[in-house]
Design an enzyme around this catalytic site. Structure first.
Site, PDB file in Angstrom:
ATOM      1  N   SER A   6      -1.509   8.200   1.494  1.00 23.67           N
ATOM      2  CA  SER A   6      -1.492   7.081   1.458  1.00 23.67           C
ATOM      3  C   SER A   6      -2.404   6.765   2.819  1.00 23.67           C
ATOM      4  O   SER A   6      -3.253   7.386   3.372  1.00 23.67           O
ATOM      5  CB  SER A   6      -0.023   6.854   1.562  1.00 23.67           C
ATOM      6  OG  SER A   6       0.253   7.412   3.566  1.00 23.67           O
ATOM      7  N   LYS A  20      11.223   7.169  14.208  1.00 24.94           N
ATOM      8  CA  LYS A  20      11.871   8.241  12.282  1.00 24.94           C
ATOM      9  C   LYS A  20      13.301   8.770  12.841  1.00 24.94           C
ATOM     10  O   LYS A  20      14.415   8.923  12.470  1.00 24.94           O
ATOM     11  CB  LYS A  20      10.873   9.108  12.032  1.00 24.94           C
ATOM     12  CG  LYS A  20       9.774   7.932  11.811  1.00 24.94           C
ATOM     13  CD  LYS A  20      10.338   6.878  10.992  1.00 24.94           C
ATOM     14  CE  LYS A  20       9.085   6.483  10.148  1.00 24.94           C
ATOM     15  NZ  LYS A  20       9.600   4.985   8.350  1.00 24.94           N
ATOM     16  N   SER A  49      10.940   9.968   7.285  1.00 25.70           N
ATOM     17  CA  SER A  49       9.537  11.385   7.497  1.00 25.70           C
ATOM     18  C   SER A  49       9.759  12.357   8.122  1.00 25.70           C
ATOM     19  O   SER A  49      11.390  12.434   8.095  1.00 25.70           O
ATOM     20  CB  SER A  49       8.342  10.156   8.838  1.00 25.70           C
ATOM     21  OG  SER A  49       7.351  11.698   9.202  1.00 25.70           O
ATOM     22  N   TYR A  63       6.229   7.417  17.326  1.00 22.92           N
ATOM     23  CA  TYR A  63       6.487   7.718  15.793  1.00 22.92           C
ATOM     24  C   TYR A  63       8.111   8.447  15.906  1.00 22.92           C
ATOM     25  O   TYR A  63       8.542   8.731  14.764  1.00 22.92           O
ATOM     26  CB  TYR A  63       5.329   8.030  14.370  1.00 22.92           C
ATOM     27  CG  TYR A  63       5.391   7.677  13.310  1.00 22.92           C
ATOM     28  CD1 TYR A  63       5.767   6.523  12.540  1.00 22.92           C
ATOM     29  CD2 TYR A  63       5.730   9.626  12.669  1.00 22.92           C
ATOM     30  CE1 TYR A  63       6.159   6.783  11.224  1.00 22.92           C
ATOM     31  CE2 TYR A  63       5.997  10.006  11.355  1.00 22.92           C
ATOM     32  CZ  TYR A  63       5.565   8.223  10.948  1.00 22.92           C
ATOM     33  OH  TYR A  63       6.134   8.198   9.411  1.00 22.92           O
ATOM     34  N   SER A  74       0.994  -1.235   0.360  1.00 22.97           N
ATOM     35  CA  SER A  74      -0.247  -0.441  -0.327  1.00 22.97           C
ATOM     36  C   SER A  74       1.223   1.083   0.372  1.00 22.97           C
ATOM     37  O   SER A  74       1.572   1.153   0.307  1.00 22.97           O
ATOM     38  CB  SER A  74      -0.848  -0.391   1.617  1.00 22.97           C
ATOM     39  OG  SER A  74       0.292   0.233   2.206  1.00 22.97           O
ATOM     40  N   ILE A  95       2.975   5.064  -0.597  1.00 27.40           N
ATOM     41  CA  ILE A  95       4.397   4.778  -1.177  1.00 27.40           C
ATOM     42  C   ILE A  95       5.043   3.958  -2.525  1.00 27.40           C
ATOM     43  O   ILE A  95       4.842   3.279  -3.110  1.00 27.40           O
ATOM     44  CB  ILE A  95       5.699   5.421  -0.520  1.00 27.40           C
ATOM     45  CG1 ILE A  95       4.637   7.150   0.415  1.00 27.40           C
ATOM     46  CG2 ILE A  95       6.637   5.702  -0.394  1.00 27.40           C
ATOM     47  CD1 ILE A  95       6.168   7.893   1.048  1.00 27.40           C
TER      48      ILE A  95
END
Length: 338
Positions: free
Chosen positions: A239, A207, A190, A203, A60, A62
């Site tokens: 997305s 990252k 990201s 998150y 799914s 990118i």
């Protein structure tokens, strides 16, 4: 021409050049090095043919779009994610719309959190194609929850999946690339790996960890100039990453994602990723304004960036509590690209 006239012309050109560059930046959807590569650099259609490319998170977003665009470049593809039926769907579409045959695509189910399976998976790719030219670390999940309300299990899952899973797979592929003295390790990070925002503390941590790891790895591979380590930092992209984001409980995902239409088209983001791969760019920022400007602020004026993020963060939390997309207060002017 007199010296006075020449100096006058120079004095006129300097502010004009500044204005032109400012207008270009305000219209930019990527960092200036990337956009220069898009204009004057090498084309993916020239550089990426006949390569074996392994893409995680290929079912799914990118990853899926990246596979579709790669399938038109004459590469061999390895598609990995947890959902086998979705990988098979992606493979069928590649065969329908790309330039590949069935033997050119390997569907390889993979759970990044199951570290014990990564060595076996790597051997399966090498047995099938004999080499791995490009590893695209794209698998991962996001988060939408306040720290004070979030279970520690959520933070553990984000680190296990986004960070440790990616590190583990990279370490399995790395000896093969070192032996060949060539290869590309491309990690889709990201903009949250550059700055941070409320509702995504776990998150952001995962990252930031990826950025530190791969920057460190790049320095260790300085004696292998044929091995590229590239960090890709996209901003908001259309997305399912928000839909699949973890909430305050590791067993739940976000249901109401709000309007996503203002975000960058996935096809544009992937095209810029391919350009970065073709031109061996080590760090790439991909985002519409104003997100791109925020990244520059965090990079060069962090004190001002912290002040701005605190201001915008209040609205982000308010939107989230009202069932809206956290970043939907940004009114982004859409720019059409070929």
């Amino acid at each position: 021409m007199s010296w006075d006239l020449l100096l006058w012309l120079l004095a006129l050109c300097v502010p004009l050049a500044f204005v032109v560059q400012l207008v270009r930046f305000l219209r930019a959807d990527g960092d200036l090095t990337l956009l220069w590569a898009e204009w004057q650099g090498r084309r993916p259609e020239w550089e990426l043919t006949d390569m074996v490319v392994w893409v995680t998170g290929a079912s799914s977003g990118i990853g899926e779009e990246l596979v579709y665009q790669l399938s038109k470049l004459g590469v061999s593809l390895v598609l990995s994610a947890r959902r086998v039926h979705e990988l098979e769907r992606v493979k069928r579409r590649c065969l329908e719309n790309g330039n590949l045959k069935g033997k050119d695509i390997l569907v390889l189910p993979l759970d990044l959190t199951d570290i014990s399976s990564h060595e076996v998976a790597t051997k399966a790719v090498l047995q099938e194609f004999g080499k791995i030219d490009i590893l695209v670390n794209n698998g991962g999940r996001s988060q939408r929850s306040l720290c004070a309300e979030t279970s520690l299990d959520v933070y553990k899952e984000l680190i296990d999946l986004n960070y440790l899973g990616t590190v583990s797979l990279t370490k399995c592929v790395l000896p093969h690339m070192i032996e060949r003295k060539q290869g590309k390790i491309v990690t889709v990070n990201s903009l949250m790996g550059i700055f941070s925002a409320p509702l995504s503390s776990g998150y952001c941590a995962s990252k930031h960890a990826l950025r530190g790891f791969f920057n460190g790895l790049r320095t260790e591979l300085a004696t292998y100039p044929g091995i590229l380590v590239s960090n890709i930092f996209p901003g908001p992209v259309q997305s399912n990453i928000v839909k699949n984001a973890l909430t305050n409980d590791a067993t739940q995902t976000l249901c109401n994602v709000g309007d996503q239409s203002y975000k960058m088209a996935t096809s544009r983001c992937v095209r810029l990723i391919l350009i970065s791969m073709a031109n061996d760019l080590k760090e790439v920022w991909i985002a519409d304004q104003p997100f791109l400007s925020v990244a520059y602020l965090w990079q060069y004026t962090p004190t001002w960036a912290m002040w701005l993020t605190n201001k915008l963060g209040k609205k982000r939390i308010e939107n989230f509590k009202n069932g809206l997309d956290a970043d939907s207060y940004f009114k982004i002017r859409k720019t059409k690209h070929d």
